[in-house]
Every structure is written in C-alpha cells, then in structure tokens.
Scaffold this motif. Sequence first.
Motif: not given
Length: 148
Positions: A69-73, A75-76, A113-114
């Motif tokens: 999942r895309r996060t602000a930092d 990919w998680e 989410g993305t």
Amino acid sequence: MRASVPLAIGIAFVSALGCSLFTASRPHAPFHITTDHPSYAPTYVVSVTIVNVSGDDVTYNLCPRTLERRTADGWENVASYPGSGVCTEEARLLRAGERVETRVGLSSDLPDGTYRIVFPWLGDSTVPADARATPSFAVSKLPVVALP
C-alpha cells in the motif's frame, strides 16, 4: 470554442490508448506487467499478465507475492501470499516474448488506498522491486466502475 479542440484531442488520445494506459507497468523494465482494471473493491480478484520483454529467457516463480500500500514514505507491505500456505522453490522459465498470467484475490478488510502487487521471485535478484510490481491500482469500498 478553441479550448474544446485540445480537450477533444486529449480525450480521443486517451481513449485510443485504452485501459493499458492506466494499468501498464513502467517502460524499459524487463517485464511488461498489466492488471485488468485500474481500480477494485475489497474481495475482488486482480488478474495480472506478465510479459518478458527483456529479449532473454528468465526464471520466475509467482509464489510468493506481496501486496503493498502506498504511504507518505513509499510502499508498505500489507499482505503476503500465500498467507499461511507454502510456496515451492520451483524456478520456471519465461522465454523472451512469452507471457504468464495469474490472479490475486484481495482481502475483504483492505482500507481504501493505492496498492500494487510485487513478485519477488520474478527474474534475477538484480531486477528492482519497481520492475517486478504491477502498476498501482486503487482499492475502494465505494462502487467500482470497470473500464472495458
């Protein structure tokens, strides 16, 4: 009136490219990876096609795979497949120009989410994760409209 002409040309251009504009992986990678839609709902199944565009035969195994999942930092990792199952260490051969297809089910509890799916055993260890991943796609609990 003049503004509508460039808009019409832009719409025609995007329509001519079709769904692959939104679902194709990055250019200049050893694999061309596509998904069947740009967005899904939880519990949907993502159909993935991987084409070897490198010009060389490569080894692969599409198990295991991870959902990120895309996060602000960046990919998680949010899920690994096959969850509690086992993958064989079998290396298969994907010849230059050949394709392989797989399907990945999305969990019912995914938040909006993305996302992307990464195949860590696609090609050799020098291939970066971005070149082993599907293009990003949206997951939303709201009704999803699939493009033809």
